[in-house]
Design a protein around this motif. Structure first.
Motif, PDB file in Angstrom:
ATOM      1  N   ASP A 184       3.056   5.559   7.536  1.00  0.00           N
ATOM      2  CA  ASP A 184       1.636   5.470   7.178  1.00  0.00           C
ATOM      3  C   ASP A 184       1.426   5.429   5.668  1.00  0.00           C
ATOM      4  O   ASP A 184       0.336   5.100   5.206  1.00  0.00           O
ATOM      5  CB  ASP A 184       0.871   6.657   7.768  1.00  0.00           C
ATOM      6  N   ALA A 185       2.467   5.770   4.909  1.00  0.00           N
ATOM      7  CA  ALA A 185       2.352   5.795   3.445  1.00  0.00           C
ATOM      8  C   ALA A 185       2.980   4.571   2.785  1.00  0.00           C
ATOM      9  O   ALA A 185       2.796   4.352   1.595  1.00  0.00           O
ATOM     10  CB  ALA A 185       3.011   7.054   2.894  1.00  0.00           C
ATOM     11  N   VAL A 186       3.718   3.779   3.568  1.00  0.00           N
ATOM     12  CA  VAL A 186       4.459   2.653   3.006  1.00  0.00           C
ATOM     13  C   VAL A 186       3.989   1.346   3.626  1.00  0.00           C
ATOM     14  O   VAL A 186       4.092   1.152   4.832  1.00  0.00           O
ATOM     15  CB  VAL A 186       5.983   2.819   3.247  1.00  0.00           C
ATOM     16  N   GLY A 187       3.479   0.462   2.794  1.00  0.00           N
ATOM     17  CA  GLY A 187       3.123  -0.879   3.244  1.00  0.00           C
ATOM     18  C   GLY A 187       4.357  -1.765   3.180  1.00  0.00           C
ATOM     19  O   GLY A 187       5.268  -1.528   2.385  1.00  0.00           O
ATOM     20  N   GLU A 223       1.719 -11.246  10.655  1.00  0.00           N
ATOM     21  CA  GLU A 223       1.083 -11.722   9.421  1.00  0.00           C
ATOM     22  C   GLU A 223      -0.142 -10.868   9.105  1.00  0.00           C
ATOM     23  O   GLU A 223      -0.404 -10.547   7.951  1.00  0.00           O
ATOM     24  CB  GLU A 223       0.688 -13.208   9.572  1.00  0.00           C
ATOM     25  N   ALA A 224      -0.859 -10.471  10.132  1.00  0.00           N
ATOM     26  CA  ALA A 224      -2.031  -9.601   9.933  1.00  0.00           C
ATOM     27  C   ALA A 224      -1.616  -8.247   9.356  1.00  0.00           C
ATOM     28  O   ALA A 224      -2.336  -7.673   8.535  1.00  0.00           O
ATOM     29  CB  ALA A 224      -2.766  -9.417  11.257  1.00  0.00           C
ATOM     30  N   SER A 225      -0.449  -7.735   9.777  1.00  0.00           N
ATOM     31  CA  SER A 225       0.061  -6.470   9.237  1.00  0.00           C
ATOM     32  C   SER A 225       0.307  -6.590   7.743  1.00  0.00           C
ATOM     33  O   SER A 225      -0.019  -5.685   6.969  1.00  0.00           O
ATOM     34  CB  SER A 225       1.377  -6.072   9.914  1.00  0.00           C
ATOM     35  N   LYS A 226       0.907  -7.717   7.325  1.00  0.00           N
ATOM     36  CA  LYS A 226       1.189  -7.939   5.909  1.00  0.00           C
ATOM     37  C   LYS A 226      -0.106  -7.987   5.096  1.00  0.00           C
ATOM     38  O   LYS A 226      -0.202  -7.371   4.028  1.00  0.00           O
ATOM     39  CB  LYS A 226       1.965  -9.239   5.707  1.00  0.00           C
ATOM     40  N   ILE A 227      -1.075  -8.706   5.614  1.00  0.00           N
ATOM     41  CA  ILE A 227      -2.364  -8.826   4.914  1.00  0.00           C
ATOM     42  C   ILE A 227      -3.058  -7.479   4.831  1.00  0.00           C
ATOM     43  O   ILE A 227      -3.581  -7.093   3.781  1.00  0.00           O
ATOM     44  CB  ILE A 227      -3.247  -9.887   5.605  1.00  0.00           C
ATOM     45  N   ALA A 228      -3.043  -6.729   5.932  1.00  0.00           N
ATOM     46  CA  ALA A 228      -3.678  -5.401   5.942  1.00  0.00           C
ATOM     47  C   ALA A 228      -2.989  -4.456   4.960  1.00  0.00           C
ATOM     48  O   ALA A 228      -3.664  -3.716   4.222  1.00  0.00           O
ATOM     49  CB  ALA A 228      -3.643  -4.823   7.357  1.00  0.00           C
ATOM     50  N   ASP A 229      -1.658  -4.477   4.916  1.00  0.00           N
ATOM     51  CA  ASP A 229      -0.930  -3.613   3.986  1.00  0.00           C
ATOM     52  C   ASP A 229      -1.207  -4.005   2.535  1.00  0.00           C
ATOM     53  O   ASP A 229      -1.347  -3.145   1.668  1.00  0.00           O
ATOM     54  CB  ASP A 229       0.570  -3.652   4.274  1.00  0.00           C
ATOM     55  N   THR A 230      -1.289  -5.295   2.273  1.00  0.00           N
ATOM     56  CA  THR A 230      -1.597  -5.757   0.917  1.00  0.00           C
ATOM     57  C   THR A 230      -2.980  -5.291   0.498  1.00  0.00           C
ATOM     58  O   THR A 230      -3.165  -4.764  -0.616  1.00  0.00           O
ATOM     59  CB  THR A 230      -1.508  -7.295   0.829  1.00  0.00           C
ATOM     60  N   LYS A 231      -3.964  -5.459   1.372  1.00  0.00           N
ATOM     61  CA  LYS A 231      -5.330  -5.005   1.056  1.00  0.00           C
ATOM     62  C   LYS A 231      -5.375  -3.497   0.829  1.00  0.00           C
ATOM     63  O   LYS A 231      -6.023  -3.027  -0.103  1.00  0.00           O
ATOM     64  CB  LYS A 231      -6.297  -5.409   2.171  1.00  0.00           C
ATOM     65  N   ALA A 232      -4.678  -2.752   1.686  1.00  0.00           N
ATOM     66  CA  ALA A 232      -4.665  -1.295   1.544  1.00  0.00           C
ATOM     67  C   ALA A 232      -4.036  -0.883   0.213  1.00  0.00           C
ATOM     68  O   ALA A 232      -4.516   0.034  -0.455  1.00  0.00           O
ATOM     69  CB  ALA A 232      -3.907  -0.657   2.718  1.00  0.00           C
ATOM     70  N   PHE A 233      -2.968  -1.568  -0.185  1.00  0.00           N
ATOM     71  CA  PHE A 233      -2.323  -1.265  -1.463  1.00  0.00           C
ATOM     72  C   PHE A 233      -3.247  -1.611  -2.630  1.00  0.00           C
ATOM     73  O   PHE A 233      -3.428  -0.808  -3.552  1.00  0.00           O
ATOM     74  CB  PHE A 233      -1.000  -2.030  -1.585  1.00  0.00           C
ATOM     75  N   MET A 234      -3.843  -2.765  -2.580  1.00  0.00           N
ATOM     76  CA  MET A 234      -4.714  -3.203  -3.679  1.00  0.00           C
ATOM     77  C   MET A 234      -5.989  -2.353  -3.755  1.00  0.00           C
ATOM     78  O   MET A 234      -6.583  -2.226  -4.820  1.00  0.00           O
ATOM     79  CB  MET A 234      -5.046  -4.691  -3.546  1.00  0.00           C
ATOM     80  N   ASN A 235      -6.399  -1.747  -2.638  1.00  0.00           N
ATOM     81  CA  ASN A 235      -7.556  -0.844  -2.631  1.00  0.00           C
ATOM     82  C   ASN A 235      -7.193   0.586  -3.022  1.00  0.00           C
ATOM     83  O   ASN A 235      -8.072   1.431  -3.180  1.00  0.00           O
ATOM     84  CB  ASN A 235      -8.215  -0.818  -1.241  1.00  0.00           C
ATOM     85  N   GLY A 236      -5.889   0.877  -3.114  1.00  0.00           N
ATOM     86  CA  GLY A 236      -5.454   2.226  -3.467  1.00  0.00           C
ATOM     87  C   GLY A 236      -5.258   3.135  -2.268  1.00  0.00           C
ATOM     88  O   GLY A 236      -5.002   4.329  -2.424  1.00  0.00           O
ATOM     89  N   ASP A 237      -5.387   2.600  -1.051  1.00  0.00           N
ATOM     90  CA  ASP A 237      -5.193   3.407   0.156  1.00  0.00           C
ATOM     91  C   ASP A 237      -3.713   3.630   0.460  1.00  0.00           C
ATOM     92  O   ASP A 237      -3.367   4.581   1.145  1.00  0.00           O
ATOM     93  CB  ASP A 237      -5.873   2.737   1.352  1.00  0.00           C
ATOM     94  N   LYS A 291      -7.541  -6.575 -12.579  1.00  0.00           N
ATOM     95  CA  LYS A 291      -8.765  -5.926 -13.053  1.00  0.00           C
ATOM     96  C   LYS A 291      -9.924  -6.083 -12.067  1.00  0.00           C
ATOM     97  O   LYS A 291     -10.944  -5.422 -12.203  1.00  0.00           O
ATOM     98  CB  LYS A 291      -9.170  -6.497 -14.410  1.00  0.00           C
ATOM     99  N   ARG A 292      -9.760  -6.958 -11.072  1.00  0.00           N
ATOM    100  CA  ARG A 292     -10.833  -7.212 -10.103  1.00  0.00           C
ATOM    101  C   ARG A 292     -10.697  -6.396  -8.819  1.00  0.00           C
ATOM    102  O   ARG A 292     -11.497  -6.543  -7.904  1.00  0.00           O
ATOM    103  CB  ARG A 292     -10.869  -8.706  -9.755  1.00  0.00           C
ATOM    104  N   VAL A 293      -9.649  -5.547  -8.727  1.00  0.00           N
ATOM    105  CA  VAL A 293      -9.445  -4.740  -7.513  1.00  0.00           C
ATOM    106  C   VAL A 293      -9.574  -3.265  -7.838  1.00  0.00           C
ATOM    107  O   VAL A 293      -9.540  -2.857  -8.998  1.00  0.00           O
ATOM    108  CB  VAL A 293      -8.077  -5.034  -6.843  1.00  0.00           C
ATOM    109  N   LYS A 294      -9.695  -2.458  -6.808  1.00  0.00           N
ATOM    110  CA  LYS A 294      -9.876  -1.016  -6.980  1.00  0.00           C
ATOM    111  C   LYS A 294      -8.639  -0.338  -7.584  1.00  0.00           C
ATOM    112  O   LYS A 294      -8.737   0.469  -8.496  1.00  0.00           O
ATOM    113  CB  LYS A 294     -10.225  -0.388  -5.633  1.00  0.00           C
ATOM    114  N   ASN A 295      -7.468  -0.668  -7.059  1.00  0.00           N
ATOM    115  CA  ASN A 295      -6.229  -0.050  -7.529  1.00  0.00           C
ATOM    116  C   ASN A 295      -5.718  -0.778  -8.773  1.00  0.00           C
ATOM    117  O   ASN A 295      -5.016  -1.771  -8.677  1.00  0.00           O
ATOM    118  CB  ASN A 295      -5.159  -0.074  -6.440  1.00  0.00           C
ATOM    119  N   GLN A 296      -6.065  -0.251  -9.931  1.00  0.00           N
ATOM    120  CA  GLN A 296      -5.623  -0.839 -11.193  1.00  0.00           C
ATOM    121  C   GLN A 296      -4.544   0.002 -11.861  1.00  0.00           C
ATOM    122  O   GLN A 296      -4.255  -0.163 -13.041  1.00  0.00           O
ATOM    123  CB  GLN A 296      -6.816  -1.011 -12.137  1.00  0.00           C
TER     124      GLN A 296
END
Length: 184
Positions: free
Chosen positions: A13-16, A41-55, A75-80
């Protein structure tokens, strides 16, 4: 595998994961039993979004799985936060290693990543590192006019086992064998 070791240590749950694997074995938090988890493919996209959001704080990606994705501190995403990019299994292709580094080092980023090359004490692995160091140095010389440009300063001249000094050392080694100076 190193990938599974990281997932097992930090928890699934902590590793994308953005790789070409179609499944992975994880521990069910309710039963404690090992289960097969599908990776799509959906798993990859979801993990990428979660990482870029800081989740997600940890994201593992491979050459096969990471194509088309960006993981930099945009600079355009939450997780900077600054990225810490570990290169675990670089393989033989310097271009692929450079492309992988480019996933965490892009324009319009808040921070340049810190890149760490993981190396074991297995002597044969040194050859992989040397090949990549040499090729990245050549790529830098071709594209930016300076030797360290392609490797972003990650590799040093001492990583290149194909230098004039390395060839001279190899010749001395072979001559020592021929002259019987090395037992066995």
């Amino acid at each position: 595998s190193p990938l599974d070791m990281i997932i097992n240590h930090f928890g699934h749950d902590a590793v994308g994961e953005v790789t070409s694997r179609r499944w992975r074995i994880v521990t069910d938090p309710e039963t404690g039993k090992k289960i097969k988890q599908a990776r799509t493919e959906a798993s990859k996209i979801a993990d990428t979004k979660a990482f870029m959001n800081g989740d997600l704080r940890i994201l593992i990606f491979s050459e096969a799985g990471g194509t088309g994705f960006d993981f930099h501190s945009d600079k355009r995403v939450k997780n900077q936060q600054q990225r810490l990019h570990y290169i675990l299994q670089p393989g033989w292709k310097a271009e692929a290693a450079l492309q992988g580094m480019g996933r965490t080092h892009r324009t319009y980023q808040a921070w340049a990543p810190i890149v760490k090359l993981i190396e074991t004490n297995v002597p044969g692995q040194r050859r992989f590192i040397a090949s990549i160091a040499r090729r990245l140095s050549q790529l830098g010389a071709l594209s930016a006019g300076q030797r360290e440009a392609g490797s972003s300063g990650i590799f040093s001249e001492s990583d290149n086992l194909e230098s004039a000094d390395a060839r001279a050392a190899l010749n001395i080694f072979f001559q020592s064998i021929i002259d019987g100076e090395i037992p066995g």
